[in-house]
Design a protein around this motif. Structure first.
Motif: not given
Length: 423
Positions: A318-323, A332-333, A337-340, A346-347
């Protein structure tokens, strides 16, 4: 070469020498000068004695005596600590009672500033100053009270200016930019379409009814917007009015209606964006409520979760704390997803997440099947180990029994048969 030596004649005499007379002038322990027991030896920290410069001053004997007395008094007084500015100001605030010549007691302290109360009351009546909400009379205000009042009014004025500046700036913008700013504030993203609509409105507003070309444009746009007919029918109507000399009259009739219709198009676009924003807010609230209802029992299906994991999942959803790569913040979800996918690829993990999201039951069944296989393998391994332990134990018992049977019997010899023995 010959050397000639000279002869030296010496005479030896016997003389009596008195040693006390000979060493009477030498330094002894008695000749060393030592300090008196009452006199202290000065050191580098000792204060040098004050030098008397009274001989340089002119005055009578009485003045010199008074100076001597004052010097003595000053010498008797201990050296006090220096007061700093803060302690000095604090001492001004302390009220001390003193007796005046008439014997009346009066309080001393920081006196209130007189003469400014009337000025402040006048400024308050003119709404130039705002007083405090306490009931303290202005006549009892001290310098500190006046300072606090002025600082509070200055801060209030600064806050008012900061709050009114955006509003004044917005009102100073042209109408088109005000519409665009309101559209963006409501979450609108189709700026290209908005400015195209605004340009169309501005072009329709600038049409001149006195020009024949603009007259045709006004009539054509109005009839098209009202659904009068096809393009060919509209052109025939324009030619008819042109032949009748009614083109300008019709253009003057349709121009205000066309301007109003264009403004309604812009207003409708803003209303649609406002409605879309409200829908997004409602969807966001519903989403947060659904996440809360899902996690409030501390379980995900049949799996129990602790408080720490529960808080992690809720805040991560619920918290949009990440660019995000889109330029906006995400939860965080989306961040993971963008990080990996892009930052730390990490496919394998991404594929498992996609499998779980696309086919949860199939993924869970495979995980359970794999877990059951491992459990069976562990059971088989345990049974084999137990069987091996039992086989080794039974073999050891048999060997022990055999050894024990052999060890308990005594050694015996076989009797030989005598062929001559009588039965």
């Amino acid at each position: 070469m010959k050397t000639q030596g000279k002869s030296v004649e010496t005479t030896v005499e016997q003389v009596d020498v008195n040693l006390d007379e000979l060493f009477s002038g030498a330094a002894t322990a008695d000749s060393i000068t030592v300090a008196d027991e009452d006199e202290k030896k000065p050191n580098i920290f000792a204060k040098k004695p004050e030098v008397d410069f009274s001989f340089t001053e002119d005055g009578s004997d009485d003045d010199s005596e008074e100076d001597d007395d004052s010097d003595d008094d000053a010498a008797k007084k201990p050296a006090g600590k220096k007061e700093d500015a803060a302690s000095f100001l604090d001492s001004l605030d302390e009220e001390e009672e003193e007796e005046d010549e008439d014997g009346k007691t009066s309080k001393r302290g920081r006196k209130p500033i007189e003469g400014i109360a009337d000025v402040v009351q006048k400024l308050i009546k003119e709404d130039k100053l705002v007083p405090f909400d306490d009931d303290k009379p202005f006549e009892e205000y001290t310098a500190k009270d006046w300072e606090e009042l002025i600082e509070a009014n200055l801060e209030e004025r600064a806050n008012q200016v900061r709050s009114e500046t955006p509003k004044q700036f917005f009102e100073s913008l042209p109408q088109e930019l005000q519409i665009a700013a309101r559209y963006v504030a409501n979450g609108g993203q189709d700026l290209k379409g908005l400015f195209a609509t605004l340009a169309q409105v501005e072009e329709a507003r600038e049409l001149d009814v006195t020009k024949e070309r603009d007259q045709e444009l006004i009539i054509r746009d109005y009839l098209s917007a009202t659904g009068y007919g096809s393009a060919e029918e509209i052109e025939e109507e324009i030619e008819l009015w042109k032949d009748l000399g009614k083109l300008e009259a019709q253009a003057m009739k349709f121009k205000p209606k066309l301007d109003k219709m264009q403004e309604e198009v812009v207003a409708r676009k803003l209303e649609e964006q406002e409605m879309r924003r409200k829908q997004q807010e409602q969807a966001s609230k519903q989403y947060m409520q659904n996440v809360y209802e899902t996690l409030k029992d501390g379980a995900l299906g049949d799996v129990k979760i602790d408080k720490k994991t529960q808080a992690l999942l809720y805040n991560g959803l619920v918290q949009p704390n990440y660019p995000s790569v889109s330029g906006k913040n995400t939860n965080l979800l989306g961040h993971l997803l963008e990080k990996y996918q892009f930052v730390e690829p990490n496919y394998t993990l991404i594929s498992e997440a996609l499998w779980l999201l696309s086919d949860p039951e199939g993924y869970k069944s495979k995980i359970m099947e794999k877990g059951s296989q491992k459990a069976v393998e562990a059971t088989v391994r345990k049974l084999k180990t137990e069987q091996a332990n039992r086989a080794s134990a039974s073999l050891g018992v048999e060997k022990a029994e055999e050894n024990s049977s052999r060890g308990s019997g005594k050694k015996k010899l076989t009797r030989t048969n005598n062929i001559f023995k009588r039965f």
